[in-house]
Design an enzyme around this catalytic site. Structure first.
Site, PDB file in Angstrom:
ATOM      1  N   ASP A 207       2.978  13.982  -5.550  1.00  0.00           N
ATOM      2  CA  ASP A 207       4.312  13.407  -5.451  1.00  0.00           C
ATOM      3  C   ASP A 207       4.186  11.968  -5.937  1.00  0.00           C
ATOM      4  OD1 ASP A 207       6.913  12.947  -4.836  1.00  0.00           O
ATOM      5  OD2 ASP A 207       6.615  12.761  -2.675  1.00  0.00           O
ATOM      6  N   LYS A 208       5.312  11.252  -5.997  1.00  0.00           N
ATOM      7  CA  LYS A 208       5.226   9.872  -6.458  1.00  0.00           C
ATOM      8  C   LYS A 208       5.137   8.897  -5.291  1.00  0.00           C
ATOM      9  CE  LYS A 208       7.940   6.281  -8.625  1.00  0.00           C
ATOM     10  NZ  LYS A 208       9.264   5.838  -8.937  1.00  0.00           N
ATOM     11  N   THR A 209       6.089   9.004  -4.350  1.00  0.00           N
ATOM     12  CA  THR A 209       6.237   7.984  -3.317  1.00  0.00           C
ATOM     13  C   THR A 209       5.022   7.894  -2.412  1.00  0.00           C
ATOM     14  OG1 THR A 209       8.564   8.484  -3.323  1.00  0.00           O
ATOM     15  CG2 THR A 209       7.775   7.166  -1.508  1.00  0.00           C
ATOM     16  N   GLU A 311      16.228   2.547   1.969  1.00  0.00           N
ATOM     17  CA  GLU A 311      17.374   2.018   2.728  1.00  0.00           C
ATOM     18  C   GLU A 311      17.202   0.537   3.014  1.00  0.00           C
ATOM     19  OE1 GLU A 311      18.203   4.284   6.273  1.00  0.00           O
ATOM     20  OE2 GLU A 311      19.874   5.206   5.230  1.00  0.00           O
ATOM     21  N   PHE A 352      22.211  12.513   6.691  1.00  0.00           N
ATOM     22  CA  PHE A 352      21.481  12.930   5.492  1.00  0.00           C
ATOM     23  C   PHE A 352      20.496  14.027   5.878  1.00  0.00           C
ATOM     24  CE2 PHE A 352      17.684  12.873   2.906  1.00  0.00           C
ATOM     25  CZ  PHE A 352      18.151  12.743   1.611  1.00  0.00           C
ATOM     26  N   LYS A 375      26.834   7.814   0.086  1.00  0.00           N
ATOM     27  CA  LYS A 375      25.794   7.556  -0.919  1.00  0.00           C
ATOM     28  C   LYS A 375      24.851   8.750  -0.940  1.00  0.00           C
ATOM     29  CE  LYS A 375      22.375   5.179   1.971  1.00  0.00           C
ATOM     30  NZ  LYS A 375      21.676   3.961   2.297  1.00  0.00           N
ATOM     31  N   ARG A 409      14.143   4.852  -8.712  1.00  0.00           N
ATOM     32  CA  ARG A 409      14.784   5.800  -7.795  1.00  0.00           C
ATOM     33  C   ARG A 409      16.264   5.467  -7.736  1.00  0.00           C
ATOM     34  NH1 ARG A 409      10.812   7.845  -4.074  1.00  0.00           N
ATOM     35  NH2 ARG A 409      12.311   7.935  -2.386  1.00  0.00           N
TER      36      ARG A 409
END
Length: 514
Positions: A207-209, A311, A352, A375, A409
């Site tokens: 993954d990236k994060t 966030e 979310f 959002k 992102r």
């Protein structure tokens, strides 16, 4: 009830909830008290091992204890991990034991045949004890052969292999390339089998994060009403590269600004200060639509505690551009807008999750205006926009493609003004759905879908998560070791040296691949 001990002692309510299970992300229940019913969900449950934040104390009710807690429900039998060399050695030793047993059995059978045919001739010299016949003699000789031939079993093999492993682990500890001088931290092999385990790796799914990146997010660029901000251009209209020497935006006019926040495009601050309604609504949304908790130990010194770094970066950006999220209660959010304190009544939070891929809040301004701020992922938001936003979507989509191409992102932002009578009726249905014990999530999703439509697009944000130092070089070395690497984003593949321009056969699985 607050901290009224007498009121808590007289508490006489009823909790109805699901039976004990191992799902950490879900809890369904209701609390009935004095004829009123309140919904209990995962946000209102403290799991075993949780730490209290933003409060010194709380009173609670134990619902599950001991083996019924979710932590204990999740604990299973631990599997013992072995390397392939361990497996091979175990198989070899078992085969040797089998060979030893079969050899001793064959010799014992031979002993029985010899005793019955030829052994009687030697009885005069070696008389047998009473009751001992050829079958008992062969049984005893079987164990004699085991003792004589036990040297076949290579117990020293395990010792030899373990010493070699120990030596290999020292090489990892001594490797200068795995030493981090900033914190004086060398590599440390905590198991002697580490070398073998690393040698078994064929594929890396990345993954990236947080894996390749530092997981420190910075607000980088944004698009508001079709206008892109965050890049610098010279008088000829060419893009200027941003470096450490580039002039930063001065936020000294804002006493509550975060001194660590860095932004270079002065146009955005000028647009907000001019009173542009779209720009102000954009940052108002960022200051209201989130789950961040503020911590203000000294007057004006705000620290944000966010569930995700994205966030935190967005709320900090809104803070510096004049929309400071100051405090929150379960019923209200306090924001300082361009120096003026405004308290919004929080009517609902539409959470979310991985399916919804968006978050919304419904607030009432001091003037009584009801607004839904939303959002989320651009594809999800664009599906729910009013047809009048068609042209703006095309422009914003171009900006989003540019941001994604740079490895940023992205999130899309939208809002909707609500009618008071519709909101009253929707809130009543929302309460009924949130207190349902059966199919609660499905009922809530239907209500969320109903209200999150015909939205008006405000713009999009782009947050940067920088690569960690040495990632491209590390991936290059892994590729040399013939390790296959799977990435989830093509643009990150190029930025971390995994994909190179000269590569011709790159296999990409896209969402629309048939």
């Amino acid at each position: 009830m607050g901290d009224n001990i007498d009121a808590l002692a007289g508490f006489n309510g009823e909790v109805r909830c699901e039976p004990p299970n191992n799902r950490l992300d879900k809890f369904t229940g209701t609390l009935s008290l004095n004829g009123q019913t309140a919904a209990l969900d995962n946000d209102k449950v403290l799991l075993r091992g949780c730490t209290l934040r933003n409060t010194e104390w709380c009173f609670g009710l134990v619902i599950f204890g001991g083996p019924d807690t979710k932590l204990m429900q999740n604990s299973g039998k631990t599997t013992f991990k072995r390397t392939s060399i361990d497996h091979l050695m175990n198989v070899l030793v078992l085969c040797i034991f089998g060979f030893l047993a079969s050899m001793c059995t064959f010799l014992a059978i031979g002993n029985a045949i010899w005793e019955s045919r030829e052994g009687s001739m030697f009885v005069a010299f070696l008389p047998l004890e009473k009751g001992v016949d050829s079958s008992l003699s062969s049984f005893l000789s079987f164990w004699s052969y085991i003792i004589v031939l036990n040297t076949l079993v290579p117990i020293s093999l395990y010792v030899s292999v373990e010493i070699i492993r120990l030596g290999n682990s020292f090489f990892i500890d001594w490797d200068r390339k795995m030493y981090y001088p900033k914190s004086d931290t060398p590599a440390q092999a905590r198991t002697t089998t580490l070398n073998e385990e690393l040698g078994q790796i064929k594929y890396i799914f990345s993954d990236k994060t947080g894996t390749l990146t530092q997981n420190i997010m910075t607000f980088n660029k944004c698009s508001i009403s079709g206008k892109a901000y965050g890049e610098l251009f010279d008088f000829t209209g060419h893009r200027v590269e941003i470096t450490e020497k580039t002039e930063k935006v001065d936020f000294s006019w804002n006493q509550l600004a975060d001194p660590k926040f860095v932004f270079h495009d002065h146009r955005l601050l000028e647009t907000v200060k001019e009173g542009n309604p779209d720009a102000q609504a954009f940052f108002r949304l960022l200051a209201l639509c989130h789950t961040v908790m503020p911590d203000e130990k000294k007057e004006g010194e705000l620290y944000y505690q966010a569930q995700s770094p994205d966030e935190g970066a967005l709320v900090t950006a809104a803070r510096n551009f004049g929309f400071v999220f100051r405090s929150r209660t379960p019923e209200s959010i306090t924001v300082v807008e361009m120096g003026k304190q405004v308290i919004y009544e929080l009517l609902a939070v539409l959470d979310f999750n991985n399916v919804r891929k968006r978050m919304s809040v419904i607030v009432r301004s001091p003037e009584g205006k009801l607004t839904l701020f939303c959002k989320g992922a651009d594809t999800i938001i664009f599906e729910r926009l009013h047809p009048s936003c068609k042209k703006l979507v095309e422009v914003t989509n171009t900006h989003l493609s540019d941001y994604a191409g740079e490895g940023l992102r992205t999130l899309a932002l939208a809002y909707k003004d609500l009618d008071e009578s519709f909101m009253d009726e929707w809130k009543q249905r929302h309460h009924e759905a949130s207190t349902a014990l059966v199919e609660r999530e499905e009922k809530l999703d239907e209500l969320y879908e109903e209200i999150e439509k015909d939205l008006l697009l405000l713009g999009a944000t782009a947050v940067e998560d920088k690569l960690q130092d040495g990632v491209p070089q590390t991936i290059e070395q892994l590729a040399k070791a013939d390790i296959k690497i799977w990435r989830h984003a093509e643009n990150i593949g190029y930025s971390c040296n995994m994909l190179r321009e000269e590569m011709k056969e790159i296999f990409i699985v896209a969402a629309n691949t048939g």
